[in-house]
Each structure stands twice: as structure tokens, then as C-alpha cells.
Motif scaffolding. Structure first.
Motif, PDB file in Angstrom:
ATOM      1  N   UNK A  70       0.827  -1.212   0.000  1.00 56.03           N
ATOM      2  CA  UNK A  70       0.000   0.000   0.000  1.00 56.03           C
ATOM      3  C   UNK A  70       0.857   1.255   0.000  1.00 56.03           C
ATOM      4  N   UNK A  71       1.894   1.270   0.811  1.00 53.46           N
ATOM      5  CA  UNK A  71       2.795   2.432   0.866  1.00 53.46           C
ATOM      6  C   UNK A  71       3.440   2.661  -0.493  1.00 53.46           C
ATOM      7  N   UNK A  72       3.835   1.603  -1.138  1.00 54.00           N
ATOM      8  CA  UNK A  72       4.467   1.729  -2.453  1.00 54.00           C
ATOM      9  C   UNK A  72       3.504   2.349  -3.473  1.00 54.00           C
ATOM     10  N   UNK A  73       2.242   1.984  -3.421  1.00 55.19           N
ATOM     11  CA  UNK A  73       1.281   2.497  -4.398  1.00 55.19           C
ATOM     12  C   UNK A  73       0.839   3.927  -4.111  1.00 55.19           C
ATOM     13  N   UNK A  74       1.114   4.445  -2.933  1.00 48.24           N
ATOM     14  CA  UNK A  74       0.829   5.857  -2.654  1.00 48.24           C
ATOM     15  C   UNK A  74       1.719   6.734  -3.523  1.00 48.24           C
ATOM     16  N   UNK A  75       2.985   6.395  -3.607  1.00 49.16           N
ATOM     17  CA  UNK A  75       3.916   7.108  -4.475  1.00 49.16           C
ATOM     18  C   UNK A  75       4.911   6.096  -5.019  1.00 49.16           C
ATOM     19  N   UNK A  76       4.646   5.622  -6.229  1.00 58.73           N
ATOM     20  CA  UNK A  76       5.447   4.558  -6.814  1.00 58.73           C
ATOM     21  C   UNK A  76       6.856   4.996  -7.204  1.00 58.73           C
TER      22      UNK A  76
END
Length: 100
Positions: A70-76
Motif C-alpha cells: 500500500x505504501x508503495x502504491x501511494x507514491x510509486x
């Protein structure tokens, strides 16, 4: 040489299945003293067994893996949670924080 106490503790734990606090390594500097502590201690190490699961194409993600996803998809574009790098510093360091 700096990892000798932790390596020793790990080997003692694995071999004798007891938990030895790191301060015991320094307060009992001889093998004899340390072995006496290991023989007398009741602090058994919890050694969980990992059971084999059947082969699957996919396995469920852990809660930590889901959070990182989820953290990665906030700012890829950012990978601040996983920074695979080594920083090597040679020479003396100045502590600029002390002057403020």
C-alpha cells in the motif's frame, strides 16, 4: 570482531536451547562461568517449528507485506521503505549538530 557476543549467544541458544542475555557474556567472562549459567538457567528459548505448506501458485501476503504494498502504491516513485545501499565513510567526521 564486534559481532562475537551476538554470534556466541546465537550458537549457545541453538545448541543448548536456552536464552542467555548479552550482559551475562560480559559478567561471566570465562567458559566455565558461562557454562555454569547455561546449565542452571530455566530460560528456555522458544524455537518455533515452521511447517511445510503445500505448493501453490500464490501465497497469502502477511499484514506487513500488505502495508508495504500500500505504501508503495501511494507514491510509486519512492522506495524509502527499502533502501538497498551501503554508505562508507572514511576519515574523521565533524559533528555540526553540537554547535546549534
Amino acid at each position: 570482531m564486534e559481532r562475537v557476543p551476538s554470534t556466541l549467544l546465537s550458537r549457545i541458544s541453538k545448541q543448548f536451547q536456552v536464552q542467555v542475555p548479552i550482559n551475562e557474556i560480559f559478567s561471566r567472562p570465562t567458559i566455565k562461568e558461562l557454562s555454569e549459567y547455561v546449565q542452571k538457567t530455566d530460560e528456555k528459548t522458544y524455537l518455533p517449528t515452521i511447517e511445510r505448506v503445500e505448493h501453490q501458485k500464490y501465497y497469502p501476503a502477511s499484514s506487513v507485506q500488505k502495508r508495504l504494498h500500500s505504501i508503495h502504491h501511494i507514491d510509486e516513485t519512492k522506495m524509502t521503505y527499502n533502501m538497498p545501499m551501503v554508505l562508507s565513510i572514511e576519515g574523521a567526521l565533524a559533528n555540526h549538530c553540537e554547535s546549534s
